[in-house]
Design a protein around this motif. Structure first.
Motif, PDB file in Angstrom:
ATOM      1  N   GLU A 173      15.125  29.038 -14.160  1.00 42.28           N
ATOM      2  CA  GLU A 173      16.067  27.991 -14.533  1.00 42.28           C
ATOM      3  C   GLU A 173      15.381  26.633 -14.572  1.00 42.28           C
ATOM      4  O   GLU A 173      15.683  25.787 -15.419  1.00 42.28           O
ATOM      5  N   GLY A 174      14.432  26.407 -13.645  1.00 45.69           N
ATOM      6  CA  GLY A 174      13.685  25.159 -13.652  1.00 45.69           C
ATOM      7  C   GLY A 174      12.863  24.973 -14.904  1.00 45.69           C
ATOM      8  O   GLY A 174      12.780  23.867 -15.454  1.00 45.69           O
ATOM      9  N   VAL A 175      12.269  26.056 -15.397  1.00 44.95           N
ATOM     10  CA  VAL A 175      11.499  25.982 -16.646  1.00 44.95           C
ATOM     11  C   VAL A 175      12.417  25.654 -17.817  1.00 44.95           C
ATOM     12  O   VAL A 175      12.096  24.829 -18.678  1.00 44.95           O
ATOM     13  N   LEU A 176      13.585  26.291 -17.863  1.00 42.00           N
ATOM     14  CA  LEU A 176      14.518  26.026 -18.960  1.00 42.00           C
ATOM     15  C   LEU A 176      15.028  24.590 -18.909  1.00 42.00           C
ATOM     16  O   LEU A 176      15.187  23.945 -19.955  1.00 42.00           O
ATOM     17  N   LEU A 177      15.280  24.083 -17.725  1.00 37.80           N
ATOM     18  CA  LEU A 177      15.698  22.690 -17.602  1.00 37.80           C
ATOM     19  C   LEU A 177      14.566  21.746 -18.001  1.00 37.80           C
ATOM     20  O   LEU A 177      14.805  20.702 -18.618  1.00 37.80           O
ATOM     21  N   ALA A 178      13.322  22.122 -17.677  1.00 35.24           N
ATOM     22  CA  ALA A 178      12.186  21.307 -18.104  1.00 35.24           C
ATOM     23  C   ALA A 178      12.054  21.320 -19.623  1.00 35.24           C
ATOM     24  O   ALA A 178      11.696  20.300 -20.243  1.00 35.24           O
ATOM     25  N   LEU A 179      12.347  22.463 -20.246  1.00 40.00           N
ATOM     26  CA  LEU A 179      12.329  22.534 -21.701  1.00 40.00           C
ATOM     27  C   LEU A 179      13.426  21.650 -22.286  1.00 40.00           C
ATOM     28  O   LEU A 179      13.195  20.910 -23.260  1.00 40.00           O
ATOM     29  N   ALA A 180      14.619  21.696 -21.705  1.00 36.40           N
ATOM     30  CA  ALA A 180      15.699  20.815 -22.172  1.00 36.40           C
ATOM     31  C   ALA A 180      15.303  19.352 -22.022  1.00 36.40           C
ATOM     32  O   ALA A 180      15.547  18.536 -22.919  1.00 36.40           O
ATOM     33  N   ARG A 181      14.684  19.010 -20.895  1.00 35.24           N
ATOM     34  CA  ARG A 181      14.250  17.633 -20.682  1.00 35.24           C
ATOM     35  C   ARG A 181      13.266  17.193 -21.762  1.00 35.24           C
ATOM     36  O   ARG A 181      13.374  16.085 -22.307  1.00 35.24           O
ATOM     37  N   ALA A 182      12.296  18.062 -22.088  1.00 37.32           N
ATOM     38  CA  ALA A 182      11.302  17.721 -23.114  1.00 37.32           C
ATOM     39  C   ALA A 182      11.951  17.562 -24.483  1.00 37.32           C
ATOM     40  O   ALA A 182      11.598  16.662 -25.259  1.00 37.32           O
ATOM     41  N   MET A 183      12.923  18.421 -24.802  1.00 38.00           N
ATOM     42  CA  MET A 183      13.602  18.335 -26.089  1.00 38.00           C
ATOM     43  C   MET A 183      14.451  17.082 -26.183  1.00 38.00           C
ATOM     44  O   MET A 183      14.505  16.427 -27.228  1.00 38.00           O
ATOM     45  N   ILE A 184      15.139  16.731 -25.091  1.00 32.78           N
ATOM     46  CA  ILE A 184      15.949  15.515 -25.085  1.00 32.78           C
ATOM     47  C   ILE A 184      15.061  14.292 -25.293  1.00 32.78           C
ATOM     48  O   ILE A 184      15.436  13.346 -25.997  1.00 32.78           O
ATOM     49  N   ALA A 185      13.855  14.326 -24.701  1.00 34.07           N
ATOM     50  CA  ALA A 185      12.914  13.215 -24.859  1.00 34.07           C
ATOM     51  C   ALA A 185      12.204  13.239 -26.208  1.00 34.07           C
ATOM     52  O   ALA A 185      11.436  12.320 -26.505  1.00 34.07           O
ATOM     53  N   ARG A 186      12.432  14.284 -27.002  1.00 33.61           N
ATOM     54  CA  ARG A 186      11.761  14.472 -28.292  1.00 33.61           C
ATOM     55  C   ARG A 186      10.239  14.453 -28.130  1.00 33.61           C
ATOM     56  O   ARG A 186       9.498  13.929 -28.976  1.00 33.61           O
ATOM     57  N   ASP A 187       9.782  15.067 -27.046  1.00 32.57           N
ATOM     58  CA  ASP A 187       8.354  15.182 -26.754  1.00 32.57           C
ATOM     59  C   ASP A 187       7.877  16.536 -27.279  1.00 32.57           C
ATOM     60  O   ASP A 187       7.996  17.560 -26.601  1.00 32.57           O
ATOM     61  N   ASP A 188       7.333  16.553 -28.500  1.00 34.29           N
ATOM     62  CA  ASP A 188       6.969  17.814 -29.130  1.00 34.29           C
ATOM     63  C   ASP A 188       5.861  18.545 -28.380  1.00 34.29           C
ATOM     64  O   ASP A 188       5.839  19.791 -28.360  1.00 34.29           O
ATOM     65  N   VAL A 189       4.932  17.823 -27.770  1.00 38.49           N
ATOM     66  CA  VAL A 189       3.842  18.478 -27.043  1.00 38.49           C
ATOM     67  C   VAL A 189       4.390  19.223 -25.834  1.00 38.49           C
ATOM     68  O   VAL A 189       4.120  20.417 -25.638  1.00 38.49           O
ATOM     69  N   ALA A 190       5.183  18.538 -25.011  1.00 36.96           N
ATOM     70  CA  ALA A 190       5.766  19.191 -23.838  1.00 36.96           C
ATOM     71  C   ALA A 190       6.752  20.282 -24.245  1.00 36.96           C
ATOM     72  O   ALA A 190       6.848  21.325 -23.594  1.00 36.96           O
ATOM     73  N   THR A 191       7.480  20.053 -25.342  1.00 37.99           N
ATOM     74  CA  THR A 191       8.420  21.063 -25.824  1.00 37.99           C
ATOM     75  C   THR A 191       7.695  22.346 -26.197  1.00 37.99           C
ATOM     76  O   THR A 191       8.095  23.451 -25.799  1.00 37.99           O
TER      77      THR A 191
END
Length: 378
Positions: free
Chosen positions: A315-333
């Motif tokens: 769940e932490g990984v999925l939340l980190a993915l959501a965080r990266a997508m919200i930030a529009r950070d393509d590298v982290a996404t």
């Protein structure tokens, strides 16, 4: 799988010509697939690669098959081919492969995936604790303003939809059955969207906003909204390899864009419920916010904080993915989507030709969020 002693993995790809099929077959054989076969199919060529394994019939075995499938899928893309399915086969019957125009065998070969299959971190059953429902009514005042009889669902004219929604909103004892009929059978049968699907979304949203539904059922509604909204991403990702290989642009399935827009229109109000929803629902809300980052402002900090609290879990990984997508950070996404993709039992890829990083990541995030463990008290 009854009678199997162990599994092998089989991966299928389509290419445009015999010459391309021969090249892909050589590449797959060199990569360690024990059997590679090619044959013509409807003016194209089907190439099948067998990872002989053998693998135990357990989660690690399926993960191994998927890891080899990702390698094969990457090679197929390099040969302008597209994935046509993967699955286990009986490791004890590989000698029965029929003769094909292309047939390569390497006894004892194993795909050089370069690593053992990834073992996902532990999954944490997120809390379902939240305030008790405090609402009394659901706003359906304009339900009959929708021209339902002019719209369609999986079985034809959608004139029965308002009646199902009214029954649904009354929270009857057969609530699960009505939910399956309305969402699974009629509006999104086998993942397909229809002209009646989008107008129904605002009434599902109102049912959540009404605060009349118990938390477990409300959690199901959040999942249904995520499922509905992500049909656009899923249909683009599912068609992109073939479209690019045949010189076309990926095109989403009919009505998926309208459904996505309908959910997106309701999301700003829905996200105001963050303080009243349990953590299990907040994971789904975070995934929805990631699909619509322009609406995520009010919960951006909360998603980031929740990701930090649940580090070391799926769940932490999925939340980190959501965080990266919200930030529009393509590298982290891309990096985080690659981690989540490795948990799939299919050879899911973190990147897709012809579509943006956010589209592929949205498909991965939505699918993984819907597979997380439902809390026992739901």
């Amino acid at each position: 799988m009854a009678g199997w002693s162990a599994m092998a993995g089989q991966h299928r790809f389509v290419v445009l010509s015999e010459a391309v099929a021969a090249g892909l077959a050589q590449a797959l054989s060199a990569a360690g697939f024990a059997i590679v076969a090619g044959r013509p199919q409807q003016q194209r060529w089907l190439v099948e690669a067998v990872d002989a394994g053998p693998y135990a019939m357990d989660a690690a075995g399926f993960a191994s098959i998927a890891a080899a499938g990702r390698l094969a899928r990457r090679l197929a893309r390099q040969h302008e081919g597209w994935w046509a399915g993967s699955g286990p086969c009986d490791a004890g019957r590989l000698d029965a492969v029929p003769a094909h125009p292309i047939l390569l065998r390497r006894i004892g070969a194993r795909p050089g995936t370069g690593q053992l299959p990834v073992v996902p971190p532990r999954s944490k059953r997120l809390s379902m604790r939240c305030p008790a429902p405090a609402g009394t009514t659901v706003d359906l005042h304009d339900l009959d303003d929708v021209p339902w009889t002019e719209l369609e669902h999986a079985y034809g004219p959608a004139g029965d939809v308002p009646g199902l929604i009214r029954r649904f909103a009354s929270v009857p004892d057969d609530w699960p059955g009505i939910l399956r009929e309305l969402i699974g059978d009629e509006l999104f049968h086998q993942g397909t969207c229809y002209s009646a699907s989008a107008p129904a979304m605002r009434f599902l949203a109102r049912l959540i906003m009404s605060d009349t539904v118990a938390v477990g059922r409300r959690h199901e509604l959040w999942l249904d909204l995520l499922w509905a909204a992500s049909r656009w991403e899923s249909s683009l990702v599912g068609s992109a390899e073939r479209a690019v290989a045949t010189g076309r642009q990926p095109v989403p399935q009919p009505w998926t864009a309208q459904v996505r827009s309908a959910v997106g229109a309701e999301l700003p109000r829905l996200l105001t419920r963050w303080p009243r929803e349990p953590e299990a629902a907040r994971l789904v809300m975070a995934a929805l916010a990631a699909l619509f980052p322009e609406t995520a402002g009010p919960v951006t900090a909360e998603v980031a904080a929740m990701a930090d609290r649940h580090q070391g879990t799926q769940e932490g990984v999925l939340l980190a993915l959501a965080r990266a997508m919200i930030a529009r950070d393509d590298v982290a996404t891309l990096e985080t989507a690659a981690v989540a993709a490795e948990w799939s039992t299919e050879p899911q890829m973190p990147d897709t030709p012809g579509v943006t990083t956010a589209v592929t990541a949205g498909d991965i995030l939505a699918g993984a969020a819907m597979r997380t463990l439902v809390p026992a008290d739901a």
